[in-house]
Scaffold this active site. Structure first.
Site, PDB file in Angstrom:
ATOM      1  N   HIS A  15       0.608  -1.453   0.211  1.00 39.12           N
ATOM      2  CA  HIS A  15      -0.188   0.201  -0.241  1.00 39.12           C
ATOM      3  C   HIS A  15       0.897   1.288   0.315  1.00 39.12           C
ATOM      4  O   HIS A  15       1.983   1.122   0.500  1.00 39.12           O
ATOM      5  CB  HIS A  15      -1.185  -0.097   0.972  1.00 39.12           C
ATOM      6  CG  HIS A  15      -0.176   0.185   2.399  1.00 39.12           C
ATOM      7  ND1 HIS A  15       0.085   0.992   3.344  1.00 39.12           N
ATOM      8  CD2 HIS A  15       0.142  -1.246   3.552  1.00 39.12           C
ATOM      9  CE1 HIS A  15       0.215   0.969   4.214  1.00 39.12           C
ATOM     10  NE2 HIS A  15       0.536  -0.406   4.161  1.00 39.12           N
ATOM     11  N   GLU A  86      -2.044  -7.565   7.772  1.00 39.26           N
ATOM     12  CA  GLU A  86      -0.706  -7.323   8.458  1.00 39.26           C
ATOM     13  C   GLU A  86      -0.660  -8.334   9.559  1.00 39.26           C
ATOM     14  O   GLU A  86      -1.308  -8.377  10.104  1.00 39.26           O
ATOM     15  CB  GLU A  86      -0.568  -5.877   8.491  1.00 39.26           C
ATOM     16  CG  GLU A  86       0.946  -5.678   9.485  1.00 39.26           C
ATOM     17  CD  GLU A  86       2.121  -6.158   7.843  1.00 39.26           C
ATOM     18  OE1 GLU A  86       1.968  -6.823   8.447  1.00 39.26           O
ATOM     19  OE2 GLU A  86       3.056  -5.032   7.104  1.00 39.26           O
TER      20      GLU A  86
END
Length: 198
Positions: A15, A86
């Protein structure tokens, strides 16, 4: 030359920039948004992906990854998968490595400990499921594209190569980058790594 037709390549996008990433704070499950720069980086990802057919487009459900996918042009195609979340940093969430080392000298995420969070093997269990999904998906025509986060993508890369999850420590990965995992003579390989998008 990597194979392009026998099995799907897996394209990885970390990202764009967030405030916590800019400050080097461990950002696991906290849903920190992209900064304006991160949004611009995400839009720039589209150029790196142009010309490639993706049969499957998947993202972590956290907004920094999902928004990167949408801004890169996959609003109508991207689906989410919790296996791309994550690393859960537990009690270390939001802290920098320097701050953690004040109490745990020589600490790294790869050696731990991660009190209240995931061990490297836990992350490996998740990414192994995702890798199996990619390698057995017969419904997608083309490469697979995944939008996710730094540490989980590094563990995924180690596992793609058949290595222990802690070997992810050998793959530095910046925000707003594209990497490609693929095949050479039937063996899993890294085709491209950490290519900046803006």
């Amino acid at each position: 030359m990597a194979e392009t037709n026998a099995r799907p390549n897996l394209w990885l996008v970390r990202h764009g920039e967030t405030e916590w990433a800019r400050l080097l704070r461990h950002t696991g499950r906290t849903d920190v948004p992209l900064t304006p720069r991160g949004r611009a980086q995400a839009a720039a990802v589209a150029a790196k992906l142009a010309g490639t057919t993706f049969g499957l487009v998947v993202s972590s459900p956290l907004s920094r990854a999902l928004d990167t996918g949408r801004l890169a042009g996959f609003t109508d195609r991207v689906t989410t998968d919790d296996d791309l979340l994550e690393w859960d940093y537990g009690d270390l969430e939001g802290r920098t490595t320097a701050e953690i080392r004040e109490g745990l000298p020589d600490w790294t995420i790869w050696r731990g400990p991660v009190p209240g969070g995931e061990a490297a093997e836990d992350v490996a269990t998740r990414v192994d499921r995702f890798i199996a999904r990619v390698r057995t998906d017969e419904t997608s025509d083309g490469a697979v594209l995944a939008f996710a986060h730094g540490h989980v993508l590094r563990v995924l890369t180690a596992r793609w190569l058949g290595r222990p999850p802690t070997d992810g420590g050998m793959f530095a990965l910046s925000t707003a980058t594209v990497s490609v995992l693929g095949w050479e003579h039937g063996a899993p390989v890294v085709v491209r790594w950490n290519e900046a998008c803006g």
